[in-house]
Design a protein around this motif. Structure first.
Motif, PDB file in Angstrom:
ATOM      1  N   ILE A  80      -0.509   9.687  -8.064  1.00 41.85           N
ATOM      2  CA  ILE A  80      -0.616  10.276  -6.688  1.00 41.85           C
ATOM      3  C   ILE A  80       0.035   9.396  -5.727  1.00 41.85           C
ATOM      4  O   ILE A  80       0.097   8.129  -5.911  1.00 41.85           O
ATOM      5  N   ASP A  81       0.744   9.933  -4.896  1.00 43.62           N
ATOM      6  CA  ASP A  81       1.675   9.132  -3.687  1.00 43.62           C
ATOM      7  C   ASP A  81       1.301   9.435  -2.307  1.00 43.62           C
ATOM      8  O   ASP A  81       1.843  10.680  -2.074  1.00 43.62           O
ATOM      9  N   GLU A 104       3.511  13.566   1.068  1.00 42.78           N
ATOM     10  CA  GLU A 104       2.451  13.283   0.013  1.00 42.78           C
ATOM     11  C   GLU A 104       2.672  14.032  -1.196  1.00 42.78           C
ATOM     12  O   GLU A 104       3.203  15.304  -1.054  1.00 42.78           O
ATOM     13  N   HIS A 105       2.535  13.458  -2.294  1.00 40.08           N
ATOM     14  CA  HIS A 105       2.996  14.490  -3.593  1.00 40.08           C
ATOM     15  C   HIS A 105       2.022  13.886  -4.983  1.00 40.08           C
ATOM     16  O   HIS A 105       1.459  12.538  -4.559  1.00 40.08           O
ATOM     17  N   LEU A 106       1.911  14.521  -5.902  1.00 36.33           N
ATOM     18  CA  LEU A 106       1.493  14.207  -6.963  1.00 36.33           C
ATOM     19  C   LEU A 106       2.105  14.717  -8.180  1.00 36.33           C
ATOM     20  O   LEU A 106       2.797  15.730  -7.947  1.00 36.33           O
ATOM     21  N   ALA A 112      -7.827  14.781  -7.066  1.00 40.64           N
ATOM     22  CA  ALA A 112      -6.588  14.303  -6.653  1.00 40.64           C
ATOM     23  C   ALA A 112      -5.848  15.001  -5.777  1.00 40.64           C
ATOM     24  O   ALA A 112      -5.272  14.477  -4.703  1.00 40.64           O
ATOM     25  N   ALA A 113      -5.883  16.439  -5.766  1.00 37.22           N
ATOM     26  CA  ALA A 113      -5.377  17.099  -4.749  1.00 37.22           C
ATOM     27  C   ALA A 113      -5.861  16.685  -3.219  1.00 37.22           C
ATOM     28  O   ALA A 113      -5.124  16.796  -2.134  1.00 37.22           O
ATOM     29  N   GLU A 114      -7.298  16.994  -3.189  1.00 40.91           N
ATOM     30  CA  GLU A 114      -8.057  16.667  -1.870  1.00 40.91           C
ATOM     31  C   GLU A 114      -7.860  15.261  -1.566  1.00 40.91           C
ATOM     32  O   GLU A 114      -7.790  14.993  -0.277  1.00 40.91           O
ATOM     33  N   GLU A 115      -7.660  14.201  -2.363  1.00 43.64           N
ATOM     34  CA  GLU A 115      -7.458  12.665  -2.012  1.00 43.64           C
ATOM     35  C   GLU A 115      -5.934  12.887  -1.489  1.00 43.64           C
ATOM     36  O   GLU A 115      -5.728  12.165  -0.418  1.00 43.64           O
ATOM     37  N   ALA A 116      -4.826  13.550  -1.921  1.00 43.71           N
ATOM     38  CA  ALA A 116      -3.694  13.302  -1.651  1.00 43.71           C
ATOM     39  C   ALA A 116      -3.268  14.266  -0.422  1.00 43.71           C
ATOM     40  O   ALA A 116      -2.543  13.900   0.591  1.00 43.71           O
TER      41      ALA A 116
END
Length: 319
Positions: A56-57, A64-66, A190-194
């Protein structure tokens, strides 16, 4: 030089795209690196990677991207027989290498593209793809459910070592499904975090999350059923072992008079008065019977015989 073809699909009025490569070759996307510098890091870290991974970036606001790799198919019997694909997800584009919708449910490709066209951004679109993976799992779990139901009744009808082996195989299979589901659950978090609450409130994203939760719930419940069957098998096996030991103990005690008197009269002493008795033989038979009956009555009154001499019913757990 081998030619590699990359396909691009645009959705929701060209507001976002899905770029995909059938083979799991990342060199097909070299041209994208000029437009997306962060993409180069994906290529470097994922080269020849066929295991689950996730990066995750969120360093750049609005960019933002993962990215990572996901094992989406795993053979139940062979560890090496599996399929994985690589992915890169931003708000306006997601990229995959090594997966097609036909790998999952070939009859639903058009419907999935229509669903993606309703998605507001590429993140939603990517999760629609993940939703298809989960739908594929659910179809396989339905088949597993039928076998599990059949196994539940076989435990009662023909409880044996073969049934215990099938229970162990079912437990291994449900662990495989759980192992496949965990990375998808991580991707959801992770999507919710990013990307924050903006993606969490999207309709298509929420629908896929419900499907993920449904698969997770089924796996958890079936795992509990299997654990219950294993516990039942342990209770039955323990009971049977105790009954066997109890039976052997009771039989040993009941035959003690026969063994003791047989050993006594089997001695070769020259002076044994009983050998001259006219009624010695019938008297010994009567003595053995009376002493055996007396021992059984004593054990029965103490409650130590249990169900040893009782007839077992058919199709019962403790037969």
């Amino acid at each position: 030089m081998e030619r590699v073809i990359t396909m691009m699909h645009s959705f929701n009025g060209d507001s976002w795209t899905w770029q995909k490569q059938r083979e799991d070759r990342l060199d097909a996307f070299q041209v994208v690196m000029q437009e997306r510098p962060s993409f180069e890091r994906w290529l470097e870290e994922l080269e020849d990677d066929y295991s689950n991974s996730l990066v995750i970036d969120t360093r750049a606001e609005g960019k933002e991207h993962l990215f990572g790799s996901l094992v989406y198919q795993q053979d139940i019997d062979s560890r090496e027989d599996k399929k994985a694909f690589h992915f890169y997800v931003e708000k306006d584009c997601f990229i995959t290498a090594g997966i097609e919708l036909e790998d999952l449910r070939s009859n639903y490709s058009d419907a999935v593209f229509e669903q993606m066209d309703r998605a507001d951004n590429a993140i939603e679109g990517f999760f629609i793809l993940l939703g298809e993976i989960v739908a594929y799992y659910l179809s396989k779990i339905d088949i597993f459910e039928e076998r599990l139901t059949d196994l539940i009744w076989k435990i009662k009808e023909q409880n044996n070592v073969q049934i215990l082996e099938k229970i162990a195989e079912s437990r291994h299979e449900i662990l495989i499904w759980k192992n496949l589901m965990i990375p998808i659950i991580e991707l959801k978090i992770a999507a919710e975090e990013a990307f924050g609450e903006s993606i969490a409130e999207k309709k298509e994203f929420k629908r896929v999350c419900k499907r993920i939760e449904r698969g997770r719930t089924l796996i958890r419940e079936y795992q509990q059923e299997i654990d219950t069957m294993i516990n039942l098998e342990e209770v039955v096996s323990s009971h049977r072992g105790n009954e066997i030991m109890k039976t052997l103990t009771v039989m040993t005690i009941l035959f003690t008079p026969v063994a003791a008197l047989g050993a006594l009269w089997g001695m070769n002493f020259e002076v044994m008065p009983e050998l001259k008795w006219r009624y010695g033989y019938p008297a010994s038979i009567v003595l053995i019977i009376l002493s055996t009956v007396a021992l059984y009555i004593y054990l029965w009154r103490k409650g130590w015989t249990g169900d040893v001499l009782k007839t077992k019913k058919k199709n019962t757990f403790f037969q």
